[in-house]
Design a protein around this motif. Structure first.
Motif, PDB file in Angstrom:
ATOM      1  N   ARG A 175      15.553 148.449  96.254  1.00 22.02           N
ATOM      2  CA  ARG A 175      14.930 148.652  95.241  1.00 22.02           C
ATOM      3  C   ARG A 175      13.462 148.669  95.175  1.00 22.02           C
ATOM      4  O   ARG A 175      12.855 148.336  94.117  1.00 22.02           O
ATOM      5  CB  ARG A 175      15.246 147.245  94.204  1.00 22.02           C
ATOM      6  N   ASP A 261      30.830 143.490  85.026  1.00 22.17           N
ATOM      7  CA  ASP A 261      29.468 143.687  84.901  1.00 22.17           C
ATOM      8  C   ASP A 261      28.882 144.966  83.734  1.00 22.17           C
ATOM      9  O   ASP A 261      27.877 145.133  83.764  1.00 22.17           O
ATOM     10  CB  ASP A 261      28.575 143.649  86.030  1.00 22.17           C
ATOM     11  N   LEU A 262      29.921 145.706  83.278  1.00 28.55           N
ATOM     12  CA  LEU A 262      29.823 147.006  82.833  1.00 28.55           C
ATOM     13  C   LEU A 262      29.848 146.714  81.302  1.00 28.55           C
ATOM     14  O   LEU A 262      30.806 146.450  80.689  1.00 28.55           O
ATOM     15  CB  LEU A 262      31.022 147.983  83.250  1.00 28.55           C
ATOM     16  N   GLN A 309      26.300 151.804  95.634  1.00 28.99           N
ATOM     17  CA  GLN A 309      26.410 150.724  94.538  1.00 28.99           C
ATOM     18  C   GLN A 309      25.077 150.340  94.208  1.00 28.99           C
ATOM     19  O   GLN A 309      24.931 150.327  93.043  1.00 28.99           O
ATOM     20  CB  GLN A 309      27.111 149.408  94.985  1.00 28.99           C
ATOM     21  N   GLY A 310      24.153 150.246  95.088  1.00 29.58           N
ATOM     22  CA  GLY A 310      22.752 149.989  94.722  1.00 29.58           C
ATOM     23  C   GLY A 310      22.227 151.017  93.893  1.00 29.58           C
ATOM     24  O   GLY A 310      21.309 150.607  92.933  1.00 29.58           O
ATOM     25  N   LYS A 313      23.823 151.156  90.230  1.00 31.77           N
ATOM     26  CA  LYS A 313      23.291 150.016  89.622  1.00 31.77           C
ATOM     27  C   LYS A 313      21.889 149.956  89.088  1.00 31.77           C
ATOM     28  O   LYS A 313      21.751 149.844  87.725  1.00 31.77           O
ATOM     29  CB  LYS A 313      23.668 148.566  90.407  1.00 31.77           C
ATOM     30  N   GLN A 314      21.215 150.816  89.681  1.00 30.60           N
ATOM     31  CA  GLN A 314      19.754 151.000  89.223  1.00 30.60           C
ATOM     32  C   GLN A 314      19.796 151.887  88.020  1.00 30.60           C
ATOM     33  O   GLN A 314      19.110 152.033  86.988  1.00 30.60           O
ATOM     34  CB  GLN A 314      19.163 151.470  90.438  1.00 30.60           C
ATOM     35  N   GLN A 318      28.102 151.325  87.138  1.00 29.85           N
ATOM     36  CA  GLN A 318      28.868 150.467  88.091  1.00 29.85           C
ATOM     37  C   GLN A 318      29.912 151.336  88.962  1.00 29.85           C
ATOM     38  O   GLN A 318      30.240 152.368  88.621  1.00 29.85           O
ATOM     39  CB  GLN A 318      29.469 149.550  87.209  1.00 29.85           C
TER      40      GLN A 318
END
Length: 344
Positions: A175, A261-262, A309-310, A313-314, A318
């Motif tokens: 990140r 989380d979506l 995934q990172g 998510k950014q 998802q």
């Protein structure tokens, strides 16, 4: 409540057990402010101390102070009996261990972070070593060749570009590297990757694409999306060492309600599905951890699914993975719909 030389808050208590109303529940009720979630456990522990031959006990539990603060308490005590063995009193000492627990938990988190650093360092060293071997090998060839060496130089340059891309992906994973999102047409991006995908899969794996004609646009970093798709394709190839089929599908998805989380909303779905060996259930929960691999030691590559995934998510999306041993794996990438039109 007093303090000892270590600054721990102590309280001594003594409960008369000769009363006809004395019981484990009565004893536990003397511990003022006991946390509701710990009442049953503490009561059972005190009852066991009273009813068993083992008169000593020790347990940790929480209390809730009048101001709402939750503190951790270590309670230790014993049952006092007369000469005939009759229970007379339950005496104990409570110590506030909130600070000690916080320090232990902080050390544990630090140890976990250090382990993650070790994993990341090991994986990066492995990948960079491979890239440097390509660069050095081709430069060594240049020292001994007299004929045109354009191809050799290009190979070394490609390895150098891959090394730079690895650094970019690492920063994105941590990140620290800001994304450079643009509104794009995922179908167009996949079409431009088709030759590279087919080459990556090899001749024994058939590539099938099913791209929605009315696919919405999404806003994300195009180079990182390409890298993520290539990463998924490489994983699929390694799951099909004797050949198979890889399906690449895009479609529009609308979630009426949040899913995990979506958030609810419109998404572009990219699905990469293979007919490979599948992933054991006990490994599914770990596949997004940095450098976790089901392959033999030393054969894992890149930042794997954790990088995918990172990055997703950014981008506000998802990743979901479904797999059964012997029935292949499906990875679904959800990216938020962009209202603006994709640039051509």
């Amino acid at each position: 409540m007093k303090q000892n030389e270590l600054g721990e808050r102590l309280e001594v208590w003594d409960i008369d057990l000769t009363s006809s109303t004395a019981s484990g529940n009565a004893a536990s009720s003397r511990i003022m402010g006991l946390h509701p979630d710990d009442c049953e456990r503490v009561t059972a522990g005190l009852r066991k101390a009273l009813e068993s031959g083992n008169d000593g006990y020790e347990m940790e539990y929480r209390i809730v102070r009048p101001d709402g603060e939750v503190r951790w308490i270590l309670g230790r005590g014993r049952v006092v009996r007369d000469a005939q063995g009759k229970q007379l009193r339950l005496v104990g000492l409570t110590t506030d261990v909130t600070q000690q627990r916080a320090e232990v938990e902080a050390r544990l988190r630090q140890a976990q972070r250090m382990e993650a650093v070790v994993q990341v360092t090991r994986g990066i060293a492995h990948d960079f070593n491979n890239l440097l071997q390509v660069i050095m090998g081709n430069l060594e060839l240049l020292k001994h060749r007299r004929e045109p060496y354009l191809e050799t130089v290009e190979t070394a340059l490609n390895a150098t570009r891959n090394a730079a891309a690895l650094t970019h992906r690492l920063l994105a994973f941590s990140r620290l590297q800001p994304l450079e999102p643009t509104v794009l047409d995922v179908n167009q991006l996949i079409a431009g990757l088709s030759d590279r995908l087919a080459h990556t899969l090899g001749k024994t794996i058939r590539l099938e694409t099913e791209l929605a004609a009315d696919l919405w646009s999404t806003r994300t970093d195009a180079p990182l999306l390409e890298t993520a798709l290539l990463n998924l394709v490489v994983n699929a190839r390694e799951a099909m060492p004797t050949g198979g089929r890889l399906s690449l599908r895009t479609t529009n998805v609308t979630l009426q309600l949040p899913v995990d989380d979506l958030p609810a909303g419109d998404y572009v779905l990219i699905e990469v599905a293979d007919t490979g060996c599948g992933i054991p259930r006990e490994h599914l929960a770990k596949v997004f951890e940095p450098f976790f691999s089901t392959k033999e030691g030393g054969k894992g590559a890149g930042l794997g699914l954790s990088m995918v995934q990172g990055f997703v998510k950014q981008s506000g999306g998802q990743v979901r993975i479904h797999s059964r041993v012997g029935n292949g794996t499906s990875v679904r990438v959800y990216l938020p719909r962009a209202r603006a039109a994709a640039s051509q």
